[in-house]
Design a protein around this motif. Sequence first.
Motif, PDB file in Angstrom:
ATOM      1  N   GLU A  97       3.735   5.401   9.339  1.00 20.50           N
ATOM      2  CA  GLU A  97       3.874   6.779   8.842  1.00 20.50           C
ATOM      3  C   GLU A  97       4.592   6.799   7.504  1.00 20.50           C
ATOM      4  N   LEU A  98       5.541   5.886   7.335  1.00 18.19           N
ATOM      5  CA  LEU A  98       6.241   5.798   6.046  1.00 18.19           C
ATOM      6  C   LEU A  98       5.242   5.428   4.946  1.00 18.19           C
ATOM      7  N   VAL A  99       4.317   4.538   5.250  1.00 22.94           N
ATOM      8  CA  VAL A  99       3.264   4.184   4.277  1.00 22.94           C
ATOM      9  C   VAL A  99       2.456   5.430   3.916  1.00 22.94           C
ATOM     10  N   GLY A 100       2.074   6.195   4.937  1.00 21.97           N
ATOM     11  CA  GLY A 100       1.284   7.407   4.703  1.00 21.97           C
ATOM     12  C   GLY A 100       1.987   8.373   3.756  1.00 21.97           C
ATOM     13  N   HIS A 101       3.268   8.620   4.015  1.00 23.72           N
ATOM     14  CA  HIS A 101       4.039   9.532   3.151  1.00 23.72           C
ATOM     15  C   HIS A 101       4.142   8.993   1.727  1.00 23.72           C
ATOM     16  N   LEU A 102       4.349   7.699   1.604  1.00 27.25           N
ATOM     17  CA  LEU A 102       4.494   7.116   0.262  1.00 27.25           C
ATOM     18  C   LEU A 102       3.178   7.197  -0.513  1.00 27.25           C
ATOM     19  N   LEU A 103       2.071   6.984   0.184  1.00 26.41           N
ATOM     20  CA  LEU A 103       0.778   7.061  -0.497  1.00 26.41           C
ATOM     21  C   LEU A 103       0.523   8.489  -0.984  1.00 26.41           C
ATOM     22  N   ALA A 104       0.932   9.457  -0.187  1.00 25.76           N
ATOM     23  CA  ALA A 104       0.780  10.854  -0.605  1.00 25.76           C
ATOM     24  C   ALA A 104       1.626  11.116  -1.856  1.00 25.76           C
ATOM     25  N   TYR A 105       2.834  10.587  -1.865  1.00 25.62           N
ATOM     26  CA  TYR A 105       3.728  10.753  -3.029  1.00 25.62           C
ATOM     27  C   TYR A 105       3.105  10.098  -4.271  1.00 25.62           C
ATOM     28  N   ILE A 106       2.611   8.880  -4.086  1.00 25.36           N
ATOM     29  CA  ILE A 106       2.024   8.133  -5.212  1.00 25.36           C
ATOM     30  C   ILE A 106       0.817   8.886  -5.778  1.00 25.36           C
ATOM     31  N   ASP A 107       0.062   9.496  -4.864  1.00 25.92           N
ATOM     32  CA  ASP A 107      -1.092  10.297  -5.263  1.00 25.92           C
ATOM     33  C   ASP A 107      -0.652  11.490  -6.104  1.00 25.92           C
ATOM     34  N   GLU A 108       0.437  12.088  -5.685  1.00 23.62           N
ATOM     35  CA  GLU A 108       0.947  13.293  -6.334  1.00 23.62           C
ATOM     36  C   GLU A 108       1.463  13.033  -7.745  1.00 23.62           C
ATOM     37  N   VAL A 109       2.138  11.912  -7.942  1.00 27.72           N
ATOM     38  CA  VAL A 109       2.751  11.690  -9.261  1.00 27.72           C
ATOM     39  C   VAL A 109       1.710  11.342 -10.328  1.00 27.72           C
ATOM     40  N   ASN A 111       0.258   8.706 -11.592  1.00 29.06           N
ATOM     41  CA  ASN A 111       0.641   7.734 -12.608  1.00 29.06           C
ATOM     42  C   ASN A 111       0.201   6.363 -12.087  1.00 29.06           C
ATOM     43  N   ASP A 112      -0.689   5.729 -12.826  1.00 28.09           N
ATOM     44  CA  ASP A 112      -1.236   4.447 -12.366  1.00 28.09           C
ATOM     45  C   ASP A 112      -0.350   3.271 -12.730  1.00 28.09           C
ATOM     46  N   ASP A 113       0.746   3.573 -13.434  1.00 26.14           N
ATOM     47  CA  ASP A 113       1.595   2.486 -13.897  1.00 26.14           C
ATOM     48  C   ASP A 113       2.927   2.528 -13.153  1.00 26.14           C
ATOM     49  N   LEU A 114       2.856   2.229 -11.857  1.00 25.73           N
ATOM     50  CA  LEU A 114       4.059   2.348 -11.029  1.00 25.73           C
ATOM     51  C   LEU A 114       4.457   0.992 -10.474  1.00 25.73           C
ATOM     52  N   SER A 115       5.769   0.788 -10.402  1.00 25.74           N
ATOM     53  CA  SER A 115       6.262  -0.441  -9.787  1.00 25.74           C
ATOM     54  C   SER A 115       7.045  -0.078  -8.532  1.00 25.74           C
ATOM     55  N   LEU A 116       6.936  -0.956  -7.551  1.00 23.33           N
ATOM     56  CA  LEU A 116       7.565  -0.680  -6.255  1.00 23.33           C
ATOM     57  C   LEU A 116       8.202  -1.952  -5.718  1.00 23.33           C
ATOM     58  N   VAL A 117       9.348  -1.788  -5.055  1.00 25.12           N
ATOM     59  CA  VAL A 117       9.956  -2.940  -4.388  1.00 25.12           C
ATOM     60  C   VAL A 117      10.198  -2.598  -2.918  1.00 25.12           C
ATOM     61  N   PHE A 136      -3.187  -0.543  -7.842  1.00 26.00           N
ATOM     62  CA  PHE A 136      -2.609  -0.519  -9.191  1.00 26.00           C
ATOM     63  C   PHE A 136      -1.092  -0.697  -9.167  1.00 26.00           C
ATOM     64  N   LEU A 137      -0.474  -0.539  -7.996  1.00 23.61           N
ATOM     65  CA  LEU A 137       0.985  -0.704  -7.911  1.00 23.61           C
ATOM     66  C   LEU A 137       1.391  -2.136  -8.242  1.00 23.61           C
ATOM     67  N   LYS A 138       2.498  -2.268  -8.971  1.00 26.90           N
ATOM     68  CA  LYS A 138       3.082  -3.609  -9.133  1.00 26.90           C
ATOM     69  C   LYS A 138       4.128  -3.749  -8.034  1.00 26.90           C
ATOM     70  N   VAL A 139       3.933  -4.720  -7.152  1.00 28.32           N
ATOM     71  CA  VAL A 139       4.768  -4.781  -5.957  1.00 28.32           C
ATOM     72  C   VAL A 139       5.578  -6.077  -5.892  1.00 28.32           C
ATOM     73  N   LYS A 140       6.880  -5.908  -5.674  1.00 30.51           N
ATOM     74  CA  LYS A 140       7.757  -7.042  -5.383  1.00 30.51           C
ATOM     75  C   LYS A 140       8.417  -6.784  -4.039  1.00 30.51           C
ATOM     76  N   ALA A 141       8.920  -7.860  -3.427  1.00 31.81           N
ATOM     77  CA  ALA A 141       9.563  -7.695  -2.124  1.00 31.81           C
ATOM     78  C   ALA A 141      10.629  -8.765  -1.946  1.00 31.81           C
ATOM     79  N   SER A 142      11.640  -8.430  -1.147  1.00 29.37           N
ATOM     80  CA  SER A 142      12.714  -9.399  -0.899  1.00 29.37           C
ATOM     81  C   SER A 142      12.986  -9.510   0.591  1.00 29.37           C
ATOM     82  N   ASP A 143      13.547 -10.642   0.966  1.00 29.88           N
ATOM     83  CA  ASP A 143      14.126 -10.769   2.304  1.00 29.88           C
ATOM     84  C   ASP A 143      15.225 -11.823   2.255  1.00 29.88           C
ATOM     85  N   ILE A 144      16.217 -11.641   3.091  1.00 29.81           N
ATOM     86  CA  ILE A 144      17.325 -12.602   3.124  1.00 29.81           C
ATOM     87  C   ILE A 144      16.939 -13.830   3.948  1.00 29.81           C
ATOM     88  N   SER A 145      15.916 -13.670   4.805  1.00 31.27           N
ATOM     89  CA  SER A 145      15.513 -14.763   5.693  1.00 31.27           C
ATOM     90  C   SER A 145      14.327 -15.530   5.099  1.00 31.27           C
TER      91      SER A 145
END
Length: 279
Positions: A97-109, A111-117, A136-145
Amino acid sequence: METYNQLLFRAYHKYEDKLDIATLRLYLYELCYAKGINLYLMLDETADESIANEFEKGVKDLALGKPLNYVLGYSWFYGYKLKVSPSVLIPRFETEELVGHLLAYIDEVKNDDLSLVDVGTGSGALAIALKKEAPFLKVKASDISLDALKVALENARDNAAEITFYEGDMLKPFVENNDKFDIIVSNPPYIPDDENVEHSVKDYEPHVALFGGQDGLDHYRDLLKDVPKVLKENGLVAFEMGYNQKEALTNLVHSYFENVKIDVQKDINGKDRMMFVKF
Ligand code: GLN
């Protein structure tokens, strides 16, 4: 020879006190699906021997309380197949559901030049689903493990999702790199240390991905203090959170940032589950 239906009900009658028929049916369905067989069209056909053997073996683990997705070795998240091991949390429906909300937000803004972590990515679920749905999102991700990161890397590769992964605690790798993002998303460990958790969760899932200190909010504190160094102007921070943390987390966010707009959304069970902080 046994049919699929007989196999299913023999297991059910053996473990009636421990397992429900829906879990068993779903397990057998997945084993069949992986071999190109649709269980529901084949219930009265003779069961494939290798499927039957695997099913019998896996059912023993299920009866001990091992979560279905660890028995299978994978999980489905937003339609994507993700490997899971005991080093990563099994992705939850709420997180879809969090993905769904974020996609709606991304749609709203618009802007095809967005970065996300994605901070504390675990299996890579959030990062991968978001990258696949909004390529089109530039995606990075982290984990401590490191063990979790290995799983995430494999999942990104298997799903052909272009994501850069970093080993490190919360936002630290990005502070060090002087990276900036439009969107920060995180499903951090948020269960208070002394909260009672179901056995199948507590005994099998990684505690590093579940528990967040005395009030469950330690990782939000850790992340929030670094937000100003990493978030671009007018950015968004999106969290998953515990159903009873709305007030405490709202206060916490406001103690760091006065002029932000906070929006809390409920999950499909009607529980407060997601927080969106607009800067
Ligand atoms: N939602 C998970 C659970 O209830 C916890 C996930 C988390 O701490 N981020 O088991």
